[in-house]
Design an enzyme around this catalytic site. Structure first.
Site, mmCIF file in Angstrom:
data_model
loop_
_atom_site.group_PDB
_atom_site.id
_atom_site.type_symbol
_atom_site.label_atom_id
_atom_site.label_comp_id
_atom_site.label_asym_id
_atom_site.label_seq_id
_atom_site.Cartn_x
_atom_site.Cartn_y
_atom_site.Cartn_z
ATOM 1 N N CYS A 48 57.704 65.894 85.095
ATOM 2 C CA CYS A 48 57.382 64.999 86.212
ATOM 3 C C CYS A 48 56.461 63.847 85.799
ATOM 4 O O CYS A 48 55.630 63.995 84.905
ATOM 5 C CB CYS A 48 56.677 65.778 87.306
ATOM 6 S SG CYS A 48 57.500 67.279 87.772
ATOM 7 N N ARG B 168 60.662 61.025 80.413
ATOM 8 C CA ARG B 168 60.043 62.350 80.442
ATOM 9 C C ARG B 168 61.003 63.410 80.958
ATOM 10 O O ARG B 168 60.737 64.600 80.812
ATOM 11 C CB ARG B 168 58.796 62.315 81.332
ATOM 12 C CG ARG B 168 57.693 61.427 80.796
ATOM 13 C CD ARG B 168 56.610 61.257 81.822
ATOM 14 N NE ARG B 168 55.906 62.488 82.068
ATOM 15 C CZ ARG B 168 54.722 62.789 81.547
ATOM 16 N NH1 ARG B 168 54.133 61.944 80.744
ATOM 17 N NH2 ARG B 168 54.137 63.923 81.815
ATOM 18 N N TRP C 157 60.865 66.906 88.126
ATOM 19 C CA TRP C 157 61.695 67.815 87.322
ATOM 20 C C TRP C 157 61.548 69.166 88.004
ATOM 21 O O TRP C 157 60.466 69.762 87.972
ATOM 22 C CB TRP C 157 61.175 67.848 85.887
ATOM 23 C CG TRP C 157 62.060 68.531 84.903
ATOM 24 C CD1 TRP C 157 63.145 67.998 84.254
ATOM 25 C CD2 TRP C 157 61.925 69.876 84.408
ATOM 26 N NE1 TRP C 157 63.681 68.928 83.403
ATOM 27 C CE2 TRP C 157 62.965 70.085 83.472
ATOM 28 C CE3 TRP C 157 61.046 70.920 84.673
ATOM 29 C CZ2 TRP C 157 63.135 71.289 82.798
ATOM 30 C CZ3 TRP C 157 61.216 72.123 83.997
ATOM 31 C CH2 TRP C 157 62.250 72.293 83.073
ATOM 32 N N ASN D 231 52.057 66.711 89.707
ATOM 33 C CA ASN D 231 52.615 67.296 88.483
ATOM 34 C C ASN D 231 51.904 68.611 88.239
ATOM 35 O O ASN D 231 50.686 68.692 88.433
ATOM 36 C CB ASN D 231 52.342 66.413 87.259
ATOM 37 C CG ASN D 231 53.211 65.181 87.231
ATOM 38 O OD1 ASN D 231 54.032 64.984 88.107
ATOM 39 N ND2 ASN D 231 53.015 64.349 86.220
ATOM 40 N N GLY D 232 52.654 69.614 87.747
ATOM 41 C CA GLY D 232 52.028 70.903 87.443
ATOM 42 C C GLY D 232 52.602 71.989 88.330
ATOM 43 O O GLY D 232 53.618 71.790 89.006
ATOM 44 N N GLU E 186 65.721 72.368 62.370
ATOM 45 C CA GLU E 186 65.492 71.124 63.100
ATOM 46 C C GLU E 186 66.796 70.317 63.202
ATOM 47 O O GLU E 186 67.097 69.749 64.260
ATOM 48 C CB GLU E 186 64.385 70.309 62.404
ATOM 49 C CG GLU E 186 64.106 68.951 62.986
ATOM 50 C CD GLU E 186 63.661 68.946 64.458
ATOM 51 O OE1 GLU E 186 63.448 70.023 65.031
ATOM 52 O OE2 GLU E 186 63.583 67.839 65.022
ATOM 53 N N LYS F 79 68.434 69.256 66.759
ATOM 54 C CA LYS F 79 68.705 67.845 67.084
ATOM 55 C C LYS F 79 70.128 67.700 67.591
ATOM 56 O O LYS F 79 70.386 67.057 68.593
ATOM 57 C CB LYS F 79 68.566 66.987 65.833
ATOM 58 C CG LYS F 79 67.392 66.176 65.473
ATOM 59 C CD LYS F 79 66.466 65.539 66.379
ATOM 60 C CE LYS F 79 65.816 66.356 67.410
ATOM 61 N NZ LYS F 79 64.427 66.654 67.336
ATOM 62 N N GLU G 8 70.735 69.548 71.125
ATOM 63 C CA GLU G 8 70.025 69.042 72.309
ATOM 64 C C GLU G 8 70.541 67.697 72.789
ATOM 65 O O GLU G 8 70.509 67.416 73.976
ATOM 66 C CB GLU G 8 68.514 69.001 72.083
ATOM 67 C CG GLU G 8 68.046 67.952 71.118
ATOM 68 C CD GLU G 8 66.531 67.928 70.945
ATOM 69 O OE1 GLU G 8 65.820 68.302 71.882
ATOM 70 O OE2 GLU G 8 66.084 67.517 69.867
ATOM 71 N N HIS H 46 75.306 88.700 56.408
ATOM 72 C CA HIS H 46 74.893 89.866 57.188
ATOM 73 C C HIS H 46 75.369 89.780 58.633
ATOM 74 O O HIS H 46 74.837 90.463 59.505
ATOM 75 C CB HIS H 46 73.370 90.034 57.119
ATOM 76 C CG HIS H 46 72.893 90.288 55.725
ATOM 77 N ND1 HIS H 46 73.149 91.462 55.056
ATOM 78 C CD2 HIS H 46 72.234 89.490 54.843
ATOM 79 C CE1 HIS H 46 72.650 91.386 53.838
ATOM 80 N NE2 HIS H 46 72.088 90.194 53.684
ATOM 81 N N LYS I 120 60.558 65.395 78.160
ATOM 82 C CA LYS I 120 59.824 64.974 76.970
ATOM 83 C C LYS I 120 58.564 65.796 76.774
ATOM 84 O O LYS I 120 58.197 66.145 75.663
ATOM 85 C CB LYS I 120 59.462 63.490 77.108
ATOM 86 C CG LYS I 120 58.742 62.910 75.900
ATOM 87 C CD LYS I 120 59.642 62.885 74.689
ATOM 88 C CE LYS I 120 58.964 62.430 73.433
ATOM 89 N NZ LYS I 120 59.736 62.808 72.241
#
Ligand code: F6R
Length: 605
Positions: free
Chosen positions: A2, A27, A75, A101-102, A478, A482, A485, A501, A600
């Site tokens: 948010c 964000r 969000w 926010n939160g 990584e 990338k 996502e 395995h 973000k």
């Protein structure tokens, strides 16, 4: 996650709020809204989806002419993304509007309490309890009612509030969620993030936990948790608006990939003086620690996995790396002899913050590697080393991650020397190699052309694998993240020796396997894993140093990376994988800078 903006001045508030929200889009969000004070009381509009939808609504709504207001990108956490759950929220009497926010952890209990008193709720959000409490406590003094309200909240919040009775004033409060005041001439702002304000002012004040604040067109007043006024320092932002714009690139992500040589340079240069690593502000006695624990989330955790190997190799001290969401609940064995390294681009990641608190509770010393100056993580840590990556706007981190690697390299060299485990030509050689990293990163970009061609061939496959050993494996994680996502192509990273395995069952004809082959001492081992997957019909893309000619006899495709010191490969090896992910996402028509469901800065658990 948010985003918040608040404005008061003498210009029309709605366009300024919408522009601020647009700059906060990166964000991650699913709905947005604004509220302004007008002669007819507070007016509010909200829309699900993009800020553009909200802007279109604003265009067709009459009477949004106020000069003071608040805005929000949401969000969803409590309640689905919908107009009614979007912020701002208004008190039942229409006197207050709030953005938040939160997460308010005790909202159900507060809601029940208020319902018993006859308050009717409209939304499913936790935020609405804050605004209803404000109205409940209000006796003509907004600040007093705000202080009484926040005293009842458990959890995290950054809130901005307007009241119909107080034209031209925006109120705010903060606890464990970022909030800054932007100080302008004849106008002032609140925002969760400087990018919302950078077009208007570069002078900001960081609010601290427990503080409340109020802004009007000609003043800023800040109060501590006891309601006493506090004087706070202005912080001048050094980067300019160009850093927060695309600069001719189609996406922030591509711009940020291309900026990596410069970001690495900015991170390294001030720390190498007269051929030595100098971490000026770092006042740590390394011999006081018997182990190092690295904790972080997502890509920052992947940087930590690289750091684990580099620090352990150079310092010969045990190092573990663990995702913060696990670390915080593991009851890990720690003492005052433990150094915990927390890594974060945003400095606001909730799990990392909780892991740091856990570490401090157990007596450990916490060193943070952070990009955002003044962030919660930077403030909470005992020591901080900044990654000077500049603002990172694309949700998927690139230059943030690479600069974290570079700081970990610098730290490892610095610590190893202090421990007497590194010196002479080995030390000098490493310093020379670190100094060469910006130009090596540029070379890696220049060598990555093949990524585009491969993306054209493989973008529509159902899955792919990344394999490697040691540092190559840490980078493979990584590379895989990338890709998935931003392009939504499923992929997995595997330690090359672990394939047989189980996962090798998934290798079928035509499956693309990226084999990371920069770890020279283990090359023969990885080469035999390449043969194993090829024997099952896989197509192999190898990432290998320019000096490795043998790889052409093994792989179907090769992308070369420049030769660097064996411990420094990750910072150049990731670059072609970032570009590959970018090109696959482009082929798949994805929203590259704002991948679906991602944010973000992940400020909730
Ligand atoms: C992936 C990505 C995330 C972040 C993670 C931690 O591209 O960006 O995995 O790395 O959410 O974020 P910070 O570094 O802000 O703590």
């Amino acid at each position: 996650m948010c985003g918040i903006i608040g404005y008061t001045g003498c210009d029309k508030a709605v366009p300024i709020l919408l522009e601020g929200l647009k700059n906060l889009e990166y964000r991650g969000y699913d709905s947005a809204g604004v509220a302004v004070q007008t002669a007819d009381g507070i007016r509010m509009i909200k829309a699900t989806g993009k800020v553009e939808n909200l802007a279109a609504k604003a265009e067709s709504t009459l009477g949004l002419y106020g000069v003071c207001g608040i805005g929000h990108t949401r969000w969803a956490t409590h309640g689905s993304p919908s107009d009614v759950n979007a912020h701002p929220h208004m008190s039942a009497d229409g006197r207050f509007a709030i953005v938040h926010n939160g997460i308010i952890e005790n909202y159900l209990e507060l809601k029940k309490d208020l319902e018993k008193k006859g308050v009717e709720f409209k939304s499913e959000t936790d935020t609405e309890v804050i605004v209803q409490l404000l109205a409940y406590y209000y006796d003509g003094d907004v600040r007093k009612s705000l202080m009484r309200t926040v005293a009842r909240l458990t959890g995290s919040y950054a809130v901005a509030v307007i009241c119909a009775d107080c034209p031209g004033v925006v109120y705010a409060a903060r606890m464990s969620s970022p909030l800054i005041v932007g100080v302008g001439a004849g106008e002032n702002y609140f925002a969760s993030d400087i990018t919302a304000l950078i077009r208007h002012t570069k002078d900001v004040i960081d609010l601290d936990d427990g503080e409340t604040a109020e802004i009007s067109m000609d003043g800023v007043r800040i109060f501590n948790r006891y309601g006493r006024p506090v004087e706070k320092k202005l912080r001048h932002i050094l980067w300019d608006i160009a850093a927060a714009e695309k600069g001719g690139y189609p996406h922030f992500m591509l711009k940020e990939i291309m900026e990596q040589p410069q970001a690495i340079k900015a991170t390294i240069e001030p720390r190498i003086k007269n051929g030595r690593v100098e971490l000026d502000d770092l006042d740590i006695d390394m011999s006081a620690f018997d182990r190092v624990l690295i904790t972080a989330c997502g890509s920052a955790y992947h940087a930590g996995c690289v750091g684990r190997l580099v620090i352990e190799t150079l310092c010969r001290i045990p190092v573990e790396a663990e995702v913060a969401s696990e670390f915080r609940y593991r009851n890990a064995v720690m003492s005052e002899k433990t150094l915990v390294i927390a890594i974060s681009q945003s400095g606001e990641t909730a799990d990392t913050i909780a892991a740091m608190r856990e570490a401090k509770k157990n007596g450990a010393t916490v060193l943070a590697i952070v990009n955002v100056v003044g962030s919660t993580i930077a403030k909470l840590a005992d020591h901080v080393i900044y990654t000077w990556a500049g603002p990172e706007i694309a949700v998927a981190t690139t230059k943030g991650y690479v600069t974290q690697l570079v700081v970990l390299d610098l730290f490892a060299v610095w610590a190893a020397e202090r421990l007497g485990r590194l010196g002479g030509e080995e030390y000098d050689g490493l310093i020379r190699s670190i100094k060469a990293l910006p130009s090596k990163a540029q070379r890696a970009l220049d060598l990555s052309g093949g990524a585009k061609e491969l993306a054209k061939i493989y973008h529509d496959r159902s899955s792919m694998f990344f394999i490697g050993r040691n540092l190559d494996y840490a980078v493979a994680m990584e590379g895989s993240l990338k890709l998935k996502e931003i392009s939504y192509l499923h992929s997995e990273a595997y330690a090359a020796g672990e394939l047989k395995h189980g996962t090798i069952a998934l290798i079928e004809p035509g499956r693309l396997v990226a084999a990371l082959c920069c770890c020279d001492r283990l090359y023969e081992k990885t080469a035999s894993n390449i043969q194993q997957v090829k024997a099952r019909g896989a197509k192999v893309l190898a990432l290998a140093p320019e000096s490795n000619r043998a790889i052409y006899g093994e792989a179907d495709y090769v992308i070369q990376v420049p030769d660097v010191h064996p411990l420094l490969f990750p910072a150049v090896e990731i670059i072609p994988m970032q570009l590959f992910a970018y090109c696959v996402a482009l082929e798949n028509g994805c929203d590259i800078d704002k991948p679906k469901n991602l944010a973000k800065s992940v400020t909730v658990e």
